[in-house]
Design a protein around this motif. Structure first.
Motif, PDB file in Angstrom:
ATOM      1  N   VAL A   1       0.863  -1.177   0.000  1.00  8.57           N
ATOM      2  CA  VAL A   1       0.000   0.000   0.000  1.00  8.57           C
ATOM      3  C   VAL A   1       0.902   1.230   0.000  1.00  8.57           C
ATOM      4  O   VAL A   1       1.816   1.343   0.823  1.00  8.57           O
ATOM      5  N   ILE A   2       0.648   2.142  -0.933  1.00 12.94           N
ATOM      6  CA  ILE A   2       1.416   3.380  -1.052  1.00 12.94           C
ATOM      7  C   ILE A   2       0.507   4.537  -0.683  1.00 12.94           C
ATOM      8  O   ILE A   2      -0.548   4.730  -1.307  1.00 12.94           O
ATOM      9  N   LEU A   3       0.888   5.288   0.328  1.00 13.94           N
ATOM     10  CA  LEU A   3       0.131   6.469   0.731  1.00 13.94           C
ATOM     11  C   LEU A   3       0.707   7.674   0.009  1.00 13.94           C
ATOM     12  O   LEU A   3       1.842   8.067   0.236  1.00 13.94           O
ATOM     13  N   GLY A   4      -0.088   8.249  -0.880  1.00 11.59           N
ATOM     14  CA  GLY A   4       0.346   9.414  -1.634  1.00 11.59           C
ATOM     15  C   GLY A   4       0.590   9.089  -3.093  1.00 11.59           C
ATOM     16  O   GLY A   4       1.431   8.258  -3.424  1.00 11.59           O
ATOM     17  N   ALA A   5      -0.165   9.753  -3.995  1.00 12.87           N
ATOM     18  CA  ALA A   5      -0.038   9.501  -5.431  1.00 12.87           C
ATOM     19  C   ALA A   5       0.470  10.738  -6.146  1.00 12.87           C
ATOM     20  O   ALA A   5       0.021  11.064  -7.246  1.00 12.87           O
ATOM     21  N   GLY A   6       1.410  11.451  -5.513  1.00  7.81           N
ATOM     22  CA  GLY A   6       2.141  12.481  -6.232  1.00  7.81           C
ATOM     23  C   GLY A   6       3.171  11.821  -7.124  1.00  7.81           C
ATOM     24  O   GLY A   6       3.075  10.642  -7.467  1.00  7.81           O
ATOM     25  N   ARG A   7       4.176  12.584  -7.492  1.00  8.50           N
ATOM     26  CA  ARG A   7       5.184  12.045  -8.411  1.00  8.50           C
ATOM     27  C   ARG A   7       5.877  10.808  -7.843  1.00  8.50           C
ATOM     28  O   ARG A   7       5.962   9.780  -8.510  1.00  8.50           O
ATOM     29  N   MET A   8       6.361  10.882  -6.617  1.00  9.95           N
ATOM     30  CA  MET A   8       7.151   9.771  -6.075  1.00  9.95           C
ATOM     31  C   MET A   8       6.300   8.525  -5.872  1.00  9.95           C
ATOM     32  O   MET A   8       6.695   7.413  -6.229  1.00  9.95           O
ATOM     33  N   GLY A   9       5.093   8.676  -5.297  1.00 12.06           N
ATOM     34  CA  GLY A   9       4.236   7.521  -5.060  1.00 12.06           C
ATOM     35  C   GLY A   9       3.748   6.873  -6.340  1.00 12.06           C
ATOM     36  O   GLY A   9       3.731   5.635  -6.467  1.00 12.06           O
ATOM     37  N   SER A  10       3.357   7.693  -7.323  1.00 12.21           N
ATOM     38  CA  SER A  10       2.845   7.145  -8.581  1.00 12.21           C
ATOM     39  C   SER A  10       3.933   6.435  -9.366  1.00 12.21           C
ATOM     40  O   SER A  10       3.714   5.364  -9.949  1.00 12.21           O
ATOM     41  N   VAL A  11       5.135   7.024  -9.379  1.00  7.27           N
ATOM     42  CA  VAL A  11       6.240   6.386 -10.095  1.00  7.27           C
ATOM     43  C   VAL A  11       6.647   5.088  -9.400  1.00  7.27           C
ATOM     44  O   VAL A  11       6.966   4.089 -10.066  1.00  7.27           O
TER      45      VAL A  11
ATOM     46  N   PRO B   1       6.136  17.820 -14.053  1.00  9.14           N
ATOM     47  CA  PRO B   1       6.020  16.784 -13.017  1.00  9.14           C
ATOM     48  C   PRO B   1       4.580  16.337 -12.770  1.00  9.14           C
ATOM     49  O   PRO B   1       4.338  15.167 -12.473  1.00  9.14           O
ATOM     50  N   GLY B   2       3.619  17.256 -12.876  1.00 10.95           N
ATOM     51  CA  GLY B   2       2.228  16.865 -12.686  1.00 10.95           C
ATOM     52  C   GLY B   2       1.770  15.883 -13.747  1.00 10.95           C
ATOM     53  O   GLY B   2       1.049  14.914 -13.449  1.00 10.95           O
ATOM     54  N   ALA B   3       2.175  16.116 -14.989  1.00  7.81           N
ATOM     55  CA  ALA B   3       1.830  15.181 -16.068  1.00  7.81           C
ATOM     56  C   ALA B   3       2.513  13.845 -15.855  1.00  7.81           C
ATOM     57  O   ALA B   3       1.950  12.775 -16.153  1.00  7.81           O
ATOM     58  N   LEU B   4       3.741  13.866 -15.324  1.00  6.09           N
ATOM     59  CA  LEU B   4       4.441  12.623 -15.011  1.00  6.09           C
ATOM     60  C   LEU B   4       3.682  11.815 -13.967  1.00  6.09           C
ATOM     61  O   LEU B   4       3.489  10.600 -14.119  1.00  6.09           O
ATOM     62  N   ALA B   5       3.233  12.472 -12.892  1.00  7.66           N
ATOM     63  CA  ALA B   5       2.504  11.763 -11.839  1.00  7.66           C
ATOM     64  C   ALA B   5       1.236  11.126 -12.383  1.00  7.66           C
ATOM     65  O   ALA B   5       0.923   9.969 -12.083  1.00  7.66           O
ATOM     66  N   LEU B   6       0.498  11.873 -13.187  1.00 10.60           N
ATOM     67  CA  LEU B   6      -0.754  11.351 -13.743  1.00 10.60           C
ATOM     68  C   LEU B   6      -0.485  10.184 -14.685  1.00 10.60           C
ATOM     69  O   LEU B   6      -1.154   9.145 -14.618  1.00 10.60           O
ATOM     70  N   ALA B   7       0.518  10.332 -15.557  1.00 11.92           N
ATOM     71  CA  ALA B   7       0.824   9.259 -16.505  1.00 11.92           C
ATOM     72  C   ALA B   7       1.293   8.006 -15.774  1.00 11.92           C
ATOM     73  O   ALA B   7       0.880   6.887 -16.115  1.00 11.92           O
ATOM     74  N   ALA B   8       2.147   8.169 -14.756  1.00 12.46           N
ATOM     75  CA  ALA B   8       2.640   7.001 -14.025  1.00 12.46           C
ATOM     76  C   ALA B   8       1.507   6.278 -13.316  1.00 12.46           C
ATOM     77  O   ALA B   8       1.453   5.039 -13.305  1.00 12.46           O
ATOM     78  N   ALA B   9       0.585   7.035 -12.715  1.00  8.31           N
ATOM     79  CA  ALA B   9      -0.552   6.412 -12.039  1.00  8.31           C
ATOM     80  C   ALA B   9      -1.451   5.674 -13.033  1.00  8.31           C
ATOM     81  O   ALA B   9      -1.893   4.548 -12.771  1.00  8.31           O
ATOM     82  N   GLN B  10      -1.711   6.284 -14.162  1.00 13.28           N
ATOM     83  CA  GLN B  10      -2.545   5.640 -15.177  1.00 13.28           C
ATOM     84  C   GLN B  10      -1.901   4.349 -15.682  1.00 13.28           C
ATOM     85  O   GLN B  10      -2.575   3.326 -15.849  1.00 13.28           O
ATOM     86  N   MET B  11      -0.609   4.402 -15.907  1.00 12.36           N
ATOM     87  CA  MET B  11       0.084   3.219 -16.411  1.00 12.36           C
ATOM     88  C   MET B  11       0.150   2.124 -15.353  1.00 12.36           C
ATOM     89  O   MET B  11       0.067   0.932 -15.675  1.00 12.36           O
ATOM     90  N   ALA B  12       0.289   2.528 -14.083  1.00 10.64           N
ATOM     91  CA  ALA B  12       0.282   1.530 -13.015  1.00 10.64           C
ATOM     92  C   ALA B  12      -1.075   0.845 -12.924  1.00 10.64           C
ATOM     93  O   ALA B  12      -1.163  -0.383 -12.755  1.00 10.64           O
ATOM     94  N   VAL B  13      -2.157   1.626 -13.039  1.00  8.00           N
ATOM     95  CA  VAL B  13      -3.500   1.049 -13.003  1.00  8.00           C
ATOM     96  C   VAL B  13      -3.713   0.121 -14.196  1.00  8.00           C
ATOM     97  O   VAL B  13      -4.264  -0.982 -14.067  1.00  8.00           O
TER      98      VAL B  13
END
Length: 410
Positions: A38-48, A165-177
């Motif tokens: 479980v990762i708390l926080g989906a900013g850049r570091m958590g999403s990546v 960085p905001g686009a990176l966080a969103l893209a990483a989260a989408q790709m992880a999902v």
């Protein structure tokens, strides 16, 4: 990004993981289950981190939790400079920085990655410095910002780059999902250690908004994580101490990013002078002031005064800008967005790893199966490598992609 827990998605192909579930609002029913990570926080570091975990350990059940509505909605990730440079990076971390640059360029789709020179300006000469007039000659819009007589010398990082960085966080989260991670938005989480076991317990408060725009806890769930990661940015050390009872040496500082409405284009270089970075963005410049020190516990940001007039810039930032107004004349004009109160100037709390204003990104083991992940001032250049390093450790991998094949694993 999916907006329903069981929204329709194309079936996974042979050998591919099924997409994860996304709970975007409280109308979508959630049945608690235990997770491997479980990762708390989906900013850049958590999403990546979630993105790399799905690559390195696809067998692990993973949940990414975010208090906001999107992984890039607010906070330090959205206001991060997005400037990649090896300046300030120790020699033994250069390979990680180079690997991070390649990832930014190729791994996350369109995050506005662009090679863009970084030009630092000085009042005195020194190693690797050339005349400012020569360095800025190809960039008339940047030259117009500078009093060359006050800052006659420059050094250039021609390999620097910018991205969002905001686009990176969103893209990483989408790709992880897409690769099988679950994501819950609008969910405030609190962690607790698990007695006599690794990992932790997570209490999830699903948030909703009333008709009077008050944020309330709609429902509460509890689940267990075999591995728990605090990727909460500047709030991570506080969560470690308040929720887990574990003290760290890390700190935070409040950094504002005022706007300078002077013309810029896609070809304008990033400028830096006396620690102030001028980042071309949206036809103007975003100013990223230097972070001088940690802010004391309990500090509340307040605006300072310029010639007796209240502004939205905190005193330390205002003093830095005033000191540069002669060398960078547009700072002394109406082009600088001063605001009237602190709420008029974008700002966010920035994590300071090790309590240092120049602290490098890191991950830290807090207890068995519990980790703290921090970005901080150098997250633009090293954050991805540190997140990958933690993902590899959780996955039990020895090799790191920035290592030479004949170099022993770190």
């Amino acid at each position: 990004m999916h907006t329903a827990a069981n929204s329709a998605a194309p079936p996974a192909g042979p050998g591919q993981a099924s997409p994860g579930q996304v709970w975007a609002h409280v109308g979508q029913a959630f049945t608690p289950q235990d997770y491997d990570v479980v990762i708390l926080g989906a900013g850049r570091m958590g999403s990546v981190l979630a993105f790399y975990l799905r690559q390195l350990a696809p067998r692990l059940r993973l949940l990414l939790l975010e208090e906001g509505g999107l992984p890039n909605e607010d906070g330090a990730t959205l206001l991060a400079p997005g400037v990649w440079t090896t300046w300030g990076v120790p020699q033994d971390r250069r390979a990680q920085a180079t690997w991070t640059r390649e990832q930014l360029h190729t791994a996350f789709g369109d995050i506005s990655f662009q090679t863009r020179p970084l030009i630092e300006l000085f009042a005195a000469g020194g190693p690797d410095r050339s005349p400012t007039a020569d360095a800025l000659a190809p960039f008339p819009d940047a030259l117009a910002l500078v009093d060359v007589a006050a800052l006659p010398f420059a050094r250039v990082d021609s390999g620097a780059a910018t991205y969002r960085p905001g686009a990176l966080a969103l893209a990483a989260a989408q790709m992880a999902v897409k690769a099988g991670a679950d994501l819950m938005l609008n969910a405030r989480a609190h962690a607790a250690l698990t007695p006599q076991a690794s990992g932790g317990l997570v209490t999830i408060e699903r948030l909703s908004v009333t008709n009077t725009h008050q944020i309330v806890v709609h429902e509460t769930h509890r689940l267990r994580a075999a591995t728990l990661v605090l990727a909460l940015g500047a709030d991570g050390p506080h969560a470690a101490e308040h929720d887990l009872g574990l003290h760290t040496t890390h700190a935070r500082a409040y950094r504002q990013t005022p706007r300078l409405n002077a013309p810029s284009s896609d070809d304008t270089p990033v400028l830096r002078a006396a620690g102030l970075t001028l980042r071309p963005q949206n036809g103007g410049f975003t100013l990223i002031p230097a972070v001088h020190h940690r802010d004391p516990h309990g500090y509340t940001p307040t605006g300072g005064h310029l010639t007796g007039v209240p502004t939205g810039l905190r005193r330390e930032t205002l003093e830095d800008l005033v000191a540069l107004m002669e060398a960078l004349p547009p700072l002394g004009t109406g082009a600088l967005g001063l605001g009237r109160s602190i709420s008029d100037v974008p700002g966010a709390w920035l994590a300071l790893p090790g309590g240092r204003a120049d602290g490098l990104p890191l991950h830290q083991r807090l207890a068995d199966g519990v980790h703290l992940l921090l970005g901080g001032p150098h997250a633009d250049t090293l954050g991805l490598a540190v997140a990958h390093d933690l993902a590899a450790a959780v996955a039990g991998r020895e090799h790191r992609p920035w290592q030479d094949e004949d170099e022993p694993a770190r």
